[in-house]
Design a protein around this motif. Structure first.
Motif, PDB file in Angstrom:
ATOM      1  N   TRP A 140    -129.435  12.611 -44.742  1.00 47.94           N
ATOM      2  CA  TRP A 140    -130.071  11.951 -43.584  1.00 47.94           C
ATOM      3  C   TRP A 140    -131.557  11.741 -43.871  1.00 47.94           C
ATOM      4  O   TRP A 140    -132.103  10.674 -43.620  1.00 47.94           O
ATOM      5  CB  TRP A 140    -129.875  12.786 -42.320  1.00 47.94           C
ATOM      6  CG  TRP A 140    -130.534  12.201 -41.108  1.00 47.94           C
ATOM      7  CD1 TRP A 140    -131.686  12.621 -40.517  1.00 47.94           C
ATOM      8  CD2 TRP A 140    -130.087  11.065 -40.344  1.00 47.94           C
ATOM      9  NE1 TRP A 140    -131.977  11.833 -39.429  1.00 47.94           N
ATOM     10  CE2 TRP A 140    -131.011  10.879 -39.301  1.00 47.94           C
ATOM     11  CE3 TRP A 140    -128.994  10.210 -40.442  1.00 47.94           C
ATOM     12  CZ2 TRP A 140    -130.886   9.860 -38.368  1.00 47.94           C
ATOM     13  CZ3 TRP A 140    -128.873   9.200 -39.498  1.00 47.94           C
ATOM     14  CH2 TRP A 140    -129.810   9.030 -38.474  1.00 47.94           C
ATOM     15  N   CYS A 172    -124.316  12.414 -32.062  1.00 48.57           N
ATOM     16  CA  CYS A 172    -124.788  11.544 -33.143  1.00 48.57           C
ATOM     17  C   CYS A 172    -126.254  11.792 -33.454  1.00 48.57           C
ATOM     18  O   CYS A 172    -127.018  12.231 -32.607  1.00 48.57           O
ATOM     19  CB  CYS A 172    -124.578  10.079 -32.782  1.00 48.57           C
ATOM     20  SG  CYS A 172    -125.408   9.560 -31.261  1.00 48.57           S
ATOM     21  N   VAL A 194    -125.222   7.656 -35.977  1.00 43.58           N
ATOM     22  CA  VAL A 194    -124.333   8.190 -37.005  1.00 43.58           C
ATOM     23  C   VAL A 194    -123.648   9.413 -36.412  1.00 43.58           C
ATOM     24  O   VAL A 194    -124.314  10.381 -36.037  1.00 43.58           O
ATOM     25  CB  VAL A 194    -125.139   8.558 -38.271  1.00 43.58           C
ATOM     26  CG1 VAL A 194    -124.252   9.200 -39.313  1.00 43.58           C
ATOM     27  CG2 VAL A 194    -125.834   7.330 -38.835  1.00 43.58           C
ATOM     28  N   SER A 195    -122.345   9.380 -36.320  1.00 44.64           N
ATOM     29  CA  SER A 195    -121.609  10.481 -35.699  1.00 44.64           C
ATOM     30  C   SER A 195    -121.776  11.761 -36.509  1.00 44.64           C
ATOM     31  O   SER A 195    -121.757  11.738 -37.742  1.00 44.64           O
ATOM     32  CB  SER A 195    -120.122  10.129 -35.588  1.00 44.64           C
ATOM     33  OG  SER A 195    -119.417  11.208 -34.993  1.00 44.64           O
ATOM     34  N   PRO A 242    -117.134  10.455 -40.253  1.00 45.43           N
ATOM     35  CA  PRO A 242    -117.943   9.644 -41.179  1.00 45.43           C
ATOM     36  C   PRO A 242    -118.055   8.190 -40.723  1.00 45.43           C
ATOM     37  O   PRO A 242    -117.679   7.260 -41.432  1.00 45.43           O
ATOM     38  CB  PRO A 242    -117.191   9.782 -42.505  1.00 45.43           C
ATOM     39  CG  PRO A 242    -115.770   9.994 -42.104  1.00 45.43           C
ATOM     40  CD  PRO A 242    -115.813  10.777 -40.816  1.00 45.43           C
ATOM     41  N   LEU A 243    -118.555   8.007 -39.515  1.00 43.84           N
ATOM     42  CA  LEU A 243    -118.640   6.694 -38.885  1.00 43.84           C
ATOM     43  C   LEU A 243    -120.029   6.481 -38.293  1.00 43.84           C
ATOM     44  O   LEU A 243    -120.698   7.441 -37.896  1.00 43.84           O
ATOM     45  CB  LEU A 243    -117.606   6.569 -37.766  1.00 43.84           C
ATOM     46  CG  LEU A 243    -116.134   6.692 -38.160  1.00 43.84           C
ATOM     47  CD1 LEU A 243    -115.270   6.826 -36.923  1.00 43.84           C
ATOM     48  CD2 LEU A 243    -115.703   5.493 -38.996  1.00 43.84           C
ATOM     49  N   TYR A 244    -120.422   5.218 -38.219  1.00 43.44           N
ATOM     50  CA  TYR A 244    -121.677   4.879 -37.559  1.00 43.44           C
ATOM     51  C   TYR A 244    -121.464   3.630 -36.717  1.00 43.44           C
ATOM     52  O   TYR A 244    -120.490   2.891 -36.891  1.00 43.44           O
ATOM     53  CB  TYR A 244    -122.797   4.628 -38.586  1.00 43.44           C
ATOM     54  CG  TYR A 244    -122.688   3.309 -39.307  1.00 43.44           C
ATOM     55  CD1 TYR A 244    -123.350   2.181 -38.832  1.00 43.44           C
ATOM     56  CD2 TYR A 244    -121.908   3.169 -40.450  1.00 43.44           C
ATOM     57  CE1 TYR A 244    -123.241   0.954 -39.485  1.00 43.44           C
ATOM     58  CE2 TYR A 244    -121.798   1.960 -41.111  1.00 43.44           C
ATOM     59  CZ  TYR A 244    -122.466   0.852 -40.622  1.00 43.44           C
ATOM     60  OH  TYR A 244    -122.355  -0.358 -41.258  1.00 43.44           O
ATOM     61  N   GLU A 278    -124.234   2.810 -45.309  1.00 42.04           N
ATOM     62  CA  GLU A 278    -122.981   2.856 -46.056  1.00 42.04           C
ATOM     63  C   GLU A 278    -123.197   3.366 -47.480  1.00 42.04           C
ATOM     64  O   GLU A 278    -122.392   4.142 -47.995  1.00 42.04           O
ATOM     65  CB  GLU A 278    -122.334   1.469 -46.052  1.00 42.04           C
ATOM     66  CG  GLU A 278    -121.841   1.093 -44.660  1.00 42.04           C
ATOM     67  CD  GLU A 278    -121.326  -0.323 -44.543  1.00 42.04           C
ATOM     68  OE1 GLU A 278    -120.965  -0.922 -45.581  1.00 42.04           O
ATOM     69  OE2 GLU A 278    -121.271  -0.836 -43.402  1.00 42.04           O
ATOM     70  N   LEU A 295    -125.101   7.343 -47.091  1.00 43.92           N
ATOM     71  CA  LEU A 295    -124.272   8.353 -46.431  1.00 43.92           C
ATOM     72  C   LEU A 295    -122.790   8.221 -46.775  1.00 43.92           C
ATOM     73  O   LEU A 295    -122.026   9.167 -46.595  1.00 43.92           O
ATOM     74  CB  LEU A 295    -124.428   8.260 -44.905  1.00 43.92           C
ATOM     75  CG  LEU A 295    -125.844   8.415 -44.338  1.00 43.92           C
ATOM     76  CD1 LEU A 295    -125.805   8.321 -42.825  1.00 43.92           C
ATOM     77  CD2 LEU A 295    -126.487   9.708 -44.800  1.00 43.92           C
ATOM     78  N   TYR A 355    -120.823   6.324 -45.066  1.00 40.95           N
ATOM     79  CA  TYR A 355    -120.159   6.159 -43.780  1.00 40.95           C
ATOM     80  C   TYR A 355    -119.697   4.721 -43.592  1.00 40.95           C
ATOM     81  O   TYR A 355    -120.214   3.803 -44.202  1.00 40.95           O
ATOM     82  CB  TYR A 355    -121.110   6.555 -42.646  1.00 40.95           C
ATOM     83  CG  TYR A 355    -121.153   8.040 -42.384  1.00 40.95           C
ATOM     84  CD1 TYR A 355    -120.989   8.968 -43.412  1.00 40.95           C
ATOM     85  CD2 TYR A 355    -121.363   8.534 -41.111  1.00 40.95           C
ATOM     86  CE1 TYR A 355    -121.023  10.331 -43.168  1.00 40.95           C
ATOM     87  CE2 TYR A 355    -121.403   9.892 -40.860  1.00 40.95           C
ATOM     88  CZ  TYR A 355    -121.225  10.786 -41.889  1.00 40.95           C
ATOM     89  OH  TYR A 355    -121.253  12.119 -41.644  1.00 40.95           O
ATOM     90  N   ARG A 356    -118.741   4.551 -42.694  1.00 40.48           N
ATOM     91  CA  ARG A 356    -118.199   3.231 -42.371  1.00 40.48           C
ATOM     92  C   ARG A 356    -118.511   2.881 -40.920  1.00 40.48           C
ATOM     93  O   ARG A 356    -118.692   3.761 -40.084  1.00 40.48           O
ATOM     94  CB  ARG A 356    -116.685   3.231 -42.548  1.00 40.48           C
ATOM     95  CG  ARG A 356    -116.281   3.353 -43.988  1.00 40.48           C
ATOM     96  CD  ARG A 356    -114.814   3.155 -44.114  1.00 40.48           C
ATOM     97  NE  ARG A 356    -114.434   3.218 -45.521  1.00 40.48           N
ATOM     98  CZ  ARG A 356    -113.198   3.246 -45.926  1.00 40.48           C
ATOM     99  NH1 ARG A 356    -112.205   3.216 -45.069  1.00 40.48           N
ATOM    100  NH2 ARG A 356    -112.921   3.299 -47.206  1.00 40.48           N
TER     101      ARG A 356
END
Length: 199
Positions: free
Chosen positions: A57, A82, A107-108, A112-114, A154, A157, A159-160
């Motif tokens: 982060w 988040c 960003v959760s 692994p999601l934003y 993406e 991190l 993340y998707r």
């Protein structure tokens, strides 16, 4: 990483939030609310602890500060699900009002999601209350910066994007403290509500 389905996300929410109804926290008493003693809440606290000690982060914020100039951390720890960063962009006055657009990425800490979105405020020229609009589609004038924000999340991190068509899927019979007793959806349980409540 495989795609998370609706069923996967519902199960994930149930992993971090207890079933049933509970009294929300009451600041007038010293007693901890009963939901804080559930295994689900302990897992939620653990997720937040890891999120607060997250080196990637910090790397993301450093990169965004260089590429977008002026991205700040607007996380309100333990107040939702988040971490958030934001960049404010002042636009030329329109009809005497000074529009301000805030590009935000949430960003959760649970998956692994934003989700990225823009909050646009128009301050009236002579007092009065400012209008505010939230959009998951950035205005054209900040679209390239929003794309930079998403690509960085993406890449740094891994993340998707949260699948927005699943935003309003209800997760019945779970208690999400930051919703104050309101029914939980996938979006509000994995991120926050309202998303435009920014410091």
């Amino acid at each position: 990483m495989s795609e998370l389905t609706e069923q996967d996300l519902v199960q994930l929410v149930r992993h971090f939030y207890p079933a049933g109804s509970f009294e929300p926290a009451d600041s007038s008493t010293q007693e901890a609310p009963s939901y804080t003693r559930t295994p689900e809440h302990q897992r939620w606290l653990g997720a937040w602890k890891r999120a607060m000690e997250w080196p990637r982060w910090d790397s993301l914020l450093q990169e965004l500060d260089l590429t977008l100039d002026g991205v700040g951390d607007v996380t309100q720890p333990y107040m939702a699900a988040c971490r958030r960063c934001s960049k404010s962009i002042r636009r030329p006055p329109e009809n005497g009002a000074q529009p301000l657009t805030r590009m935000v990425a949430a960003v959760s800490v649970l998956a692994p999601l934003y989700v990225s979105y823009c909050v646009t405020q128009s301050a009236p020229p002579r007092g009065g209350s400012a209008g505010q609009n939230l959009s998951f589609e950035p205005p054209q004038e900040v679209e390239s910066q929003a794309n930079t924000l998403r690509r960085s999340i993406e890449r740094v991190l891994g993340y998707r994007p949260f699948p927005l068509p699943l935003s309003n899927i209800r997760v019945p019979d779970v208690f999400v403290p930051h919703l104050g007793g309101e029914p939980a959806t996938l979006l509000t349980a994995l991120f926050d509500a309202p998303l435009d409540n920014l410091p």
